[in-house]
Design an enzyme around this catalytic site. Structure first.
Site, short mmCIF file in Angstrom:
data_model
loop_
_atom_site.label_atom_id
_atom_site.label_comp_id
_atom_site.label_asym_id
_atom_site.label_seq_id
_atom_site.Cartn_x
_atom_site.Cartn_y
_atom_site.Cartn_z
N GLU A 1 -7.30 5.13 -21.01
CA GLU A 1 -7.92 6.20 -20.19
C GLU A 1 -8.13 5.70 -18.74
OE1 GLU A 1 -11.25 8.34 -22.27
OE2 GLU A 1 -12.42 7.41 -20.68
N LYS B 1 -10.96 2.63 -30.43
CA LYS B 1 -11.56 3.47 -29.37
C LYS B 1 -11.64 2.70 -28.05
CE LYS B 1 -13.46 7.04 -27.47
NZ LYS B 1 -14.71 6.90 -26.86
O1 LIG Z 1 -15.60 7.46 -24.52
C1 LIG Z 1 -15.41 8.06 -23.51
C2 LIG Z 1 -14.22 8.91 -23.30
O2 LIG Z 1 -13.25 8.72 -24.26
C3 LIG Z 1 -16.39 7.89 -22.41
O3 LIG Z 1 -16.56 9.06 -21.71
C4 LIG Z 1 -15.88 6.80 -21.59
O4 LIG Z 1 -15.96 5.62 -22.34
C5 LIG Z 1 -16.64 6.59 -20.33
O5 LIG Z 1 -16.43 5.25 -20.02
P1 LIG Z 1 -16.62 4.70 -18.59
O6 LIG Z 1 -18.05 5.06 -18.21
O7 LIG Z 1 -16.44 3.22 -18.72
O8 LIG Z 1 -15.61 5.37 -17.71
#
Ligand SMILES: O=C(CO)[C@H](O)[C@H](O)COP(=O)(O)O
Length: 297
Positions: A173, A166
């Site tokens: 992401e 994850k």
């Molecule tokens: O798990 C998530 C999406 O898959 C969370 O929304 C994400 O980790 C948000 O992370 P960050 O605040 O670092 O952008």
């Protein structure tokens, strides 16, 4: 099957709904009286039939550690805890060992899907033993998207493998979001392109770069054209930092994810001490002009 669910925030609340819709009995605990089904963790343990399964869906770090420590005192030999939050994978062995002292099993589960998971299902990445995973499979099947199990579910390896997967997912992401963001700014920068929004929307169908994140970018622009209502200040929750730390640990070059993370840090500065130093140095060695604070807009 019956499940205890600790944490009824944006994710846990929707997961309770989805599981109930799929016929499972979910007893939720949250400190907020307006959403909880029981008054305490002890009451949750009392309401579940042994052997119990409890899913923890709370913020990573201290809150998760405190919740798991407390569960160890109210659960019994043969029960099972799943951490579905965004915990750092290095926490998993600590939590598994802590629970094992009481004969309680442990699974880590990375959950992706955000607020859309209620409707679309969640992508699940699980770490732990075959036996424990098999025990919770009806719950995983209800949470993941409909269709083939391999689409949206993986038993990634032993304890820790789910959260490691994850973390990397979230690192990707960061990079994907940042590539779209740079493309958006470059389109905006060129007067030739008179319909930036239209270009992005057109890309959502048929192109090589179509994706759910691109769909969401177009949706965000539909709701707030040119992002007039929001500032660029961008927080992070830790997973990008951990991904970059793992890149260093494994000597894996990860310039895209690193740059996306550092761009977030830059977004929080109204002025950059580093860039002041660069500007001052250009002035020192080459006599190049600097912009004085009094001249900047
Ligand atoms: O798990 C998530 C999406 O898959 C969370 O929304 C994400 O980790 C948000 O992370 P960050 O605040 O670092 O952008």
């Amino acid at each position: 099957m019956q499940l205890g669910l600790v944490g009824l925030g944006k994710m846990g609340f929707n997961m309770r709904d989805r599981l109930r819709t799929h016929g499972h009995e979910v007893i939720g605990y949250d400190p907020r009286p307006e959403v909880t089904d029981v008054e305490s963790l002890a009451a949750l343990a009392g309401a579940l039939q042994a052997p119990r399964v409890v899913w923890v869906m709370v913020p990573s770090g201290t809150v998760t550690r405190e919740t798991i420590t407390a569960l160890a005192t109210v659960l019994d030999d043969g029960d099972l805890v799943i951490d579905g939050g965004n915990s750092r994978f290095t926490e998993d062995k600590i939590h598994a060992d802590l629970l094992a002292e009481h004969g309680i099993g442990y699974l880590d589960c990375g959950v992706s899907g955000g607020i859309w998971g209620l409707e679309n299902g969640y992508g699940l990445m699980v770490g732990g033993s075959d036996e424990d995973v098999a025990r919770v499979m009806p719950i995983f099947d209800a949470l993941r998207p409909e269709g083939e199990r391999a689409d949206g579910f993986v038993h990634a390896g032993p304890v820790g493998a789910g959260h490691y997967s994850k973390m990397i997912h979230n690192g990707i992401e960061y990079g994907l979001m940042h590539a779209y963001a740079e493309g958006f700014e470059l389109l905006e920068a060129e007067d030739l392109v008179t319909d930036v929004h239209g270009v992005l929307r057109a890309w959502t169908k048929g192109t090589v770069v179509r994706s759910w994140l691109l769909d969401l970018l177009v949706k965000a622009l539909d709701e707030d054209p040119n992002f007039a209502e929001i500032s660029g200040y961008t927080e992070d929750s830790g997973e990008g930092r951990w991904t970059v730390e793992e890149a260093i640990n494994h000597a894996v070059p990860a310039p895209v994810i690193s740059a996306a993370l550092f761009a977030r840090f830059a977004s929080r500065q109204s002025d950059s001490p580093a860039m002041k130093a660069v500007s001052a140095l250009r002035n020192q060695f080459g006599g190049h002009a600097v912009q004085r604070v009094s001249e900047s807009g």
